[in-house]
Write an enzyme that holds these catalytic residues in place. Structure first.
Site, PDB file in Angstrom:
ATOM      1  N   HIS A   1       0.801  -1.236   0.000  1.00  0.00           N
ATOM      2  CA  HIS A   1       0.000   0.000   0.000  1.00  0.00           C
ATOM      3  C   HIS A   1       0.825   1.274   0.000  1.00  0.00           C
ATOM      4  CE1 HIS A   1       1.035  -0.057   4.239  1.00  0.00           C
ATOM      5  NE2 HIS A   1       0.705   1.209   4.280  1.00  0.00           N
TER       6      HIS A   1
HETATM    7  C1  UD1 Z   1      -2.534   5.249   5.736  1.00  0.00           C
HETATM    8  C2  UD1 Z   1      -1.290   5.824   6.424  1.00  0.00           C
HETATM    9  C3  UD1 Z   1      -0.160   4.818   6.354  1.00  0.00           C
HETATM   10  C4  UD1 Z   1      -0.591   3.481   6.885  1.00  0.00           C
HETATM   11  C5  UD1 Z   1      -1.831   3.021   6.127  1.00  0.00           C
HETATM   12  C6  UD1 Z   1      -2.336   1.696   6.570  1.00  0.00           C
HETATM   13  C7  UD1 Z   1      -0.967   8.259   6.298  1.00  0.00           C
HETATM   14  C8  UD1 Z   1      -0.214   9.327   5.633  1.00  0.00           C
HETATM   15  N1  UD1 Z   1      -0.810   7.032   5.760  1.00  0.00           N
HETATM   16  O1  UD1 Z   1      -2.241   5.110   4.358  1.00  0.00           O
HETATM   17  O2  UD1 Z   1       0.921   5.290   7.135  1.00  0.00           O
HETATM   18  O3  UD1 Z   1       0.448   2.544   6.732  1.00  0.00           O
HETATM   19  O4  UD1 Z   1      -2.855   4.001   6.313  1.00  0.00           O
HETATM   20  O5  UD1 Z   1      -3.405   1.278   5.785  1.00  0.00           O
HETATM   21  O6  UD1 Z   1      -1.666   8.496   7.265  1.00  0.00           O
HETATM   22  N2  UD1 Z   1      -9.508   4.104   1.416  1.00  0.00           N
HETATM   23  C9  UD1 Z   1     -10.683   3.391   1.347  1.00  0.00           C
HETATM   24  N3  UD1 Z   1     -11.266   2.997   2.510  1.00  0.00           N
HETATM   25  C10 UD1 Z   1     -10.745   3.283   3.738  1.00  0.00           C
HETATM   26  C11 UD1 Z   1      -9.548   4.027   3.779  1.00  0.00           C
HETATM   27  C12 UD1 Z   1      -8.940   4.406   2.626  1.00  0.00           C
HETATM   28  O7  UD1 Z   1     -11.190   3.093   0.278  1.00  0.00           O
HETATM   29  O8  UD1 Z   1     -11.324   2.890   4.760  1.00  0.00           O
HETATM   30  C13 UD1 Z   1      -8.834   4.482   0.155  1.00  0.00           C
HETATM   31  C14 UD1 Z   1      -9.195   5.837  -0.349  1.00  0.00           C
HETATM   32  O9  UD1 Z   1      -9.250   5.767  -1.721  1.00  0.00           O
HETATM   33  C15 UD1 Z   1      -8.006   6.698   0.040  1.00  0.00           C
HETATM   34  C16 UD1 Z   1      -6.857   5.709  -0.016  1.00  0.00           C
HETATM   35  O10 UD1 Z   1      -7.426   4.458   0.359  1.00  0.00           O
HETATM   36  O11 UD1 Z   1      -7.870   7.773  -0.806  1.00  0.00           O
HETATM   37  C17 UD1 Z   1      -5.726   6.036   0.889  1.00  0.00           C
HETATM   38  O12 UD1 Z   1      -6.155   6.207   2.255  1.00  0.00           O
HETATM   39  P1  UD1 Z   1      -5.309   7.145   3.250  1.00  0.00           P
HETATM   40  O13 UD1 Z   1      -5.894   7.103   4.611  1.00  0.00           O
HETATM   41  O14 UD1 Z   1      -5.105   8.477   2.615  1.00  0.00           O
HETATM   42  O15 UD1 Z   1      -3.889   6.493   3.249  1.00  0.00           O
HETATM   43  P2  UD1 Z   1      -3.402   4.977   3.285  1.00  0.00           P
HETATM   44  O16 UD1 Z   1      -2.776   4.640   2.003  1.00  0.00           O
HETATM   45  O17 UD1 Z   1      -4.483   4.055   3.788  1.00  0.00           O
END
Ligand code: UD1
Length: 373
Positions: A206
């Site tokens: 991820h």
């Molecule tokens: C976040 C953390 C990362 C951690 C990871 C674990 C930051 C900067 N990054 O990254 O350190 O290792 O979580 O998973 O805080 N999305 C969904 N459903 C959800 C959550 C996210 O569909 O419940 C999708 C969305 O499209 C979103 C993308 O995942 O835009 C990224 O989510 P985000 O919370 O921005 O960062 P992670 O990549 O999950």
């Protein structure tokens, strides 16, 4: 009564907050308010973990959801501030290194509330990682810094953080692993996926450096295509990664690979069960490097660096470049390895980190001015 707001927001926070909530609740010196920022919101990225780990339902959910870094951080801050003003805690406690960690940390200190950082001091020394920025800044403003490994103590001292703020207590994520290991063994996930212990590779990806960069993502897919020709591959896919596979038009190809099981993100117990019996784990997660070390399972980390060096010096972890060649090369080496029989647990990774943390906060409160009010 010591009033403390505990913050969690994203998936890796939940296994860290779980043992802390349990110990706080068993100690009548503390009154807690659990705030979920809503950074992760899908059922299988959030609620499932609360259910499986017995974390109390959050008192408040800020429901910020996904957005750019600036927007996500700003929205968390905006929604968290009135809660701190109203609750008037003695401490705010944050864990890990996600955007929720720094956002709530900043709000706390600006309102004059002492900040506690659990999992402080880890450094990759790679400032292109969003988590590295979150770690450095959170540590700089924390009053109590709880660290998981000795390298973190050195990192913090180099940054001029005074030794009396730093406490080497062990690893709350490992508290959760040890507490749930037996239960995880009862999971039916292996039979439901028709897997045999030791005969599959478990993959998670991820990190933006791997999955937002089409070149790296393509190179990783090419390696997985080769690996699944000789061993089953289980790939519970993170929503960010799924989205990027779609964007580069490769989702159908990956889900069509004969021996690769592309699945939705899994619960904690199912994933722990899968990790325990995997031949090799391939990941770019921080926590999984630590968990495989305790499980004695060979772990390939698709990164150029790690902020958790003890997983290499004492554990089963090795770093791998995100190139098809290096992944295949390291996979062939790892495939030959047996699971470590005499697992060397890093110092204090003994299931008691949360107890140590809560005792130290209690003592800190008693010896500080805050106990006067
Ligand atoms: C976040 C953390 C990362 C951690 C990871 C674990 C930051 C900067 N990054 O990254 O350190 O290792 O979580 O998973 O805080 N999305 C969904 N459903 C959800 C959550 C996210 O569909 O419940 C999708 C969305 O499209 C979103 C993308 O995942 O835009 C990224 O989510 P985000 O919370 O921005 O960062 P992670 O990549 O999950």
């Amino acid at each position: 009564m010591i009033k403390i707001i505990c913050v969690c927001g994203a998936r890796p926070n939940f296994m860290k907050i779980a043992p802390l909530m349990r110990v706080f609740h068993g100690n009548n010196h503390f009154e807690t308010l659990l705030v979920h920022t809503g950074q992760h919101y899908d059922e299988n990225m959030s609620k499932l973990f609360f259910d499986q780990l017995g974390i109390p339902k959050p008192d408040i959910n800020l429901e910020v959801g996904s957005a750019s870094h600036a927007v996500q951080t700003a929205q968390i801050m905006e929604r968290f501030e009135p809660i701190v003003r109203e609750y008037q805690p003695h401490y705010v406690l944050v864990v890990g290194d996600v955007n929720s960690t720094i956002a709530c940390g900043l709000v706390a200190v600006k309102l004059g509330v002492r900040l506690i950082h659990v999992e402080a001091g880890l450094r990759s020394y790679d400032r292109t990682m969003p988590e590295e920025i979150n770690r450095v800044l959170t540590d700089a403003i924390s009053e109590l810094l709880f660290v998981t490994e000795e390298s973190a103590v050195g990192n913090l001292s180099q940054e001029g953080i005074s030794a009396d703020k730093i406490h080497f207590v062990g690893n709350v994520m490992i508290d959760t692993l040890l507490a749930n290991r037996e239960k995880a063994c009862q999971s039916q996930v292996l039979s439901s996926l028709k897997l045999k212990p030791g005969e599959y590779v478990l993959v998670t990806l991820h990190r933006p450096s791997n999955v937002d960069d089409p070149r790296n993502l393509t190179a990783i897919i090419a390696a997985l295509a080769e690996i699944q020709k000789e061993m089953k591959v289980v790939f519970p896919i993170h929503p960010r990664t799924r989205k990027n596979l779609k964007t580069i038009g490769r989702e159908a190809e990956v889900s069509g690979m004969e021996n690769l099981l592309l699945r939705e993100p899994m619960g904690y117990l199912e994933f722990l069960c899968l990790m325990s019996s995997a031949r090799v784990v391939m990941t770019d997660s921080g926590g999984i490097q630590e968990e495989t070390t305790i499980l004695g399972v060979p772990c390939m980390t698709l990164r150029e660096n790690t902020e958790r060096p003890v997983t290499i010096t004492q554990g089963t972890n090795r770093l791998v470049h995100a190139t098809t060649e290096d992944i295949l090369d390291k996979y062939r080496q790892c495939r030959q390895l047996q699971h470590a029989e005499d697992v060397r647990y890093p110092k204090l990774w003994d299931g008691k980190a949360a107890q140590r943390i809560v005792r130290i906060i209690d003592e800190h409160f008693r010896s500080s001015d805050a106990s006067q009010d």
